[in-house]
Scaffold this motif. Sequence first.
Motif, short mmCIF file in Angstrom:
data_model
loop_
_atom_site.label_atom_id
_atom_site.label_comp_id
_atom_site.label_asym_id
_atom_site.label_seq_id
_atom_site.Cartn_x
_atom_site.Cartn_y
_atom_site.Cartn_z
N ILE A 369 36.20 -24.95 105.36
CA ILE A 369 35.97 -26.32 105.31
C ILE A 369 35.88 -26.72 103.78
O ILE A 369 36.53 -27.77 103.29
N GLU A 372 39.58 -26.80 102.70
CA GLU A 372 40.37 -27.87 103.45
C GLU A 372 39.93 -29.35 102.83
O GLU A 372 40.80 -30.10 102.35
N LEU A 373 38.54 -29.44 102.38
CA LEU A 373 38.06 -30.31 101.74
C LEU A 373 38.64 -30.47 100.43
O LEU A 373 39.00 -31.82 100.01
N LEU A 457 34.34 -33.61 106.94
CA LEU A 457 34.11 -32.37 106.33
C LEU A 457 33.02 -32.11 105.49
O LEU A 457 32.25 -31.27 105.49
#
Length: 785
Positions: A369, A372-373, A457
């Motif tokens: 996460i 991805e963030l 997120l």
Amino acid sequence: MPTQPIDVALHKTTQERYLNYAMSVITSRALPDVRDGLKPVQRRILYAMYTNLRLTHDARFRKSAAIVGEVMGKYHPHGDQSIYDAMVRMAQNFSLRYPLVDGHGNFGSVDGDSAAAMRYTEARMMPLASELLDEIKKQTVPYRPNYDGTVQEPVVLPAQVPNLLINGATGIAVGMATNIPPHHLGEVVDALIALIDSPSLTIDDIVGEIIQGPDFPTGGVLLNSREELREIYHQGSGTLVTRAQWEVERDGARRFIVVTAIPYYVNKATLIEKIAEHIIQGKLPQVVDVRDESTADVRVVLELKRGASADVAMAYLFKHTPLEDRFHVNLTCLVPSENPDVAQPAKVDLKMMLRYFLDFRMEVVTRRIEHELAQLLRRIHILEGFEAIFGDLDEAIRIIRASEGKADAAKKLMAYFGIDAEQTEAILETKLYRLAKLEIELIRAELAEKRAEAARLQGLLGSEARRWDLIRRELVAIRGAYGDARRTLVDAPVKELEYSEEAYIIAERCWMMVSRQGRIKRQKSYTDLSTIRVREGDEMGWVLPGSTRDAVIFFTNMGRGYTMRIDDVPSTTGYGDPVQASFDFADGERVVGVVTTDARVLRKMTPDQPSLVGGGEENDEDDVQLVGIARSGQAVRFSLESYTEPSTVKGRLFMRLGRGDEVVNVENCDGSELVALASRDGRALMFPVREISHVKGPAKGVRAITLEGKDQVLDFTLCRERLDGLEVETNRGAREIIRATKAQYAPSSRGNKGKLVIQRGHLIRAHRPPVEIIPGDEDEAGEEE
């Protein structure tokens, strides 16, 4: 310049280097990691297939040699064969419950066939293997340099499936080993979900309620109870007992046992060979043939003899072949340590294995996460740069046209719009068509979408409960995609099969023959004692009727009884085999008495049995008994019951002897006999056998005759008829028969000194003819059972 030698302590250097070697084997070769369930070589194979060769489940197959070369050249410099062997095992559906490699070609079989050479086979990843690696590019796991520092390799794979439990592992390290059974994916995932929902669950709550037990790829039946399984999962070690699955099929009057599943790690071809050996050797009379009709599924067919019991046949096979096998559980694996690059070995229990995996999933998901963030925020940052110039696009174009180059344009755009270098670079690299009104709207829509995703997120990162919910949903998806039916039966009704050795012996009447020197054999028939072959200097001592289903007991001068089945005695017309070949005799130990359990040989003690001297003692004895007398004059009367079952090579004690003492003879009695006994100094004594006390176990016995000085018992016999007696020989060559019809040897009481046989000299030996029992005609009727 040559280096100078250095003096070192050999024991310290040896210890240090051995420990280094041991730790290398433990952490880098033999033990799997609790997080991804893989050993280093397996991890490197999958990583090379996924990252370097792009051999996912939808790619074209590649030669195994190419895969092995890639792994050996970059990650695992320990020999191509070890790499190929590991890859082959990951492709075998009878070794792994959920194979990770999709093999094309000959990858071995459950019959023990080896895989073809790596130049002939091809491979790619199975879909499930991708679940171990899909998150690898999102900075979810740490990396370390490979063996030569040229490339990086992952310390562990970001597994989304609990591979260690569903596929198990086996390995031998230095000073420790691992042997983890495979489990059912659906049950393991359910246990993980249950632990997410209720972290306080115990092993007792999980085993039997969620995880039923191991689920072996070859199926079979697990015989352990739920309580035994819980103990194994608590301790991290124990023994699983698995049994083949079988059924009975009929084809007209013929019946067949069909084995449809065999225990884990059992070689089917070797199993069939062992079954065939038992059939050929006549040890399994219920089965006449065995054949392998297996295709993709196991199908071993055993043809039953007409009227034979399938249960009896399977009881034998479960005891003597790997149709029933044991799996020794050892839940040792590598667990995370303070150093993220190095794991440490530990024996864990079931809940610890599940907990380690869940904690690892939380770590991986969090790092995923965060990655991805970060990617989203970078994209949002670029899009915000575009958004900034869209409000005054004409001015942006004017600045660019008026600039003296890219660097000048960038400087002026940053000054006018307040954007940074990264945003400016993206703007200047944008193609002119993207300045159209439609493209501008698409960029704004993408910006709104990315901001919403970033907010989601950030919400996940801010809430551990939401991340656990995400992990839970991903586990449910894994279960739905890869779940299948359980193969190994647990808590299934298992028929209790009684095992009796007699059921597997073909009943056949025979003669049990034992020479004085202890050579044993059996023959179907003989005409006369003189026709029985014995070695020079030996003579026949006992010829007793029996059946191959009976037992023969050898009583020795050391006060021990040795029992074996007559079926195990060599059948020959030759000299026979030494009894010592079957038992562990001490130095100087020899046979002094023999009986078989055939009813025609044994004489049973009966209440109120009249003796040769009339009358009889009232008692409640009603069994088969024997009498033994030692040279010291001590005597025992004991039951045969404790000696009828086959013994170990050490035998069983029936009389306790003093130092230097030994038993002279052992005979079967019914209570009516007289004991005729002689000593070396020439004394003789006759008394009723019932005067010898009956004992329940090994004992010193009671005094049969009182001996003076260095006198000792020469021999004894039991007299059943009035003319029966013990024939002895003096040192002058004269012979005398001690019998009840002679007044001087009239029966008296046990324990006195007896009567003199000779006035001068002494006795040197007793002459006892071979014990030969000839059954009556009524006993011979129906000889074959």
